[in-house]
Write a protein that holds these residues in place. Structure first.
Motif, mmCIF file in Angstrom:
data_model
loop_
_atom_site.group_PDB
_atom_site.id
_atom_site.type_symbol
_atom_site.label_atom_id
_atom_site.label_comp_id
_atom_site.label_asym_id
_atom_site.label_seq_id
_atom_site.Cartn_x
_atom_site.Cartn_y
_atom_site.Cartn_z
ATOM 1 N N VAL A 81 0.839 -1.209 0.000
ATOM 2 C CA VAL A 81 0.000 0.000 0.000
ATOM 3 C C VAL A 81 0.869 1.251 0.000
ATOM 4 N N VAL A 82 1.942 1.247 0.773
ATOM 5 C CA VAL A 82 2.853 2.395 0.800
ATOM 6 C C VAL A 82 3.469 2.622 -0.575
ATOM 7 N N TYR A 83 3.915 1.555 -1.227
ATOM 8 C CA TYR A 83 4.515 1.703 -2.555
ATOM 9 C C TYR A 83 3.489 2.155 -3.591
ATOM 10 N N LEU A 84 2.255 1.647 -3.513
ATOM 11 C CA LEU A 84 1.220 2.090 -4.449
ATOM 12 C C LEU A 84 0.885 3.561 -4.256
ATOM 13 N N LEU A 85 0.832 4.007 -3.007
ATOM 14 C CA LEU A 85 0.564 5.424 -2.754
ATOM 15 C C LEU A 85 1.710 6.301 -3.249
ATOM 16 N N LEU A 86 2.950 5.843 -3.072
ATOM 17 C CA LEU A 86 4.092 6.605 -3.575
ATOM 18 C C LEU A 86 4.094 6.670 -5.104
ATOM 19 N N MET A 87 3.730 5.573 -5.767
ATOM 20 C CA MET A 87 3.675 5.585 -7.226
ATOM 21 C C MET A 87 2.561 6.503 -7.729
ATOM 22 N N ALA A 88 1.409 6.496 -7.049
ATOM 23 C CA ALA A 88 0.317 7.378 -7.445
ATOM 24 C C ALA A 88 0.699 8.841 -7.231
ATOM 25 N N ARG A 89 1.406 9.112 -6.150
ATOM 26 C CA ARG A 89 1.851 10.484 -5.886
ATOM 27 C C ARG A 89 2.855 10.946 -6.938
#
Length: 109
Positions: A81-89
């Protein structure tokens, strides 16, 4: 020769660096979730957590192995989830980036 001269080597290095960071974050979160579980549910202090971890790694009852692996699964989910949020950001930041003269020429024409 810089790392940008060979795009495949740069891409591979970037991929493996991010993969290594993902694995490190997952392991760190795994130990954090395991320690938080032992502390909040069983009231264990630092030495008791280390002792319980060593006991589980050496071989304990199946129930404790399952709890330990569930903590790892939760940590893996949190890291994802942290990596997905960073990629979306990162994608959102790329979409709003102003590219200078190209936009000015398109707006005036």
């Amino acid at each position: 020769m810089t790392s940008y001269d060979d795009p495949w080597a740069y891409c591979a290095r970037l991929f493996f660096t991010r993969l290594l960071m993902f694995v490190a974050l997952s392991l760190l979160l795994w130990m954090g979730v395991w320690a938080a579980l032992l502390h909040w549910v069983f009231g264990a202090d630092g030495m008791a957590i280390l002792s319980a971890t060593w006991t589980v790694l050496k071989g304990a009852e199946l129930v404790w192995h399952v709890i330990f692996l569930q903590a790892g699964g939760l940590a893996l989910l949190l890291a994802t989830v942290v990596y997905l949020l960073l990629m979306a950001r990162t994608r959102a930041a790329k979409d709003t980036r102003v590219r200078g003269p190209r936009l000015a020429a398109a707006a005036s024409g």
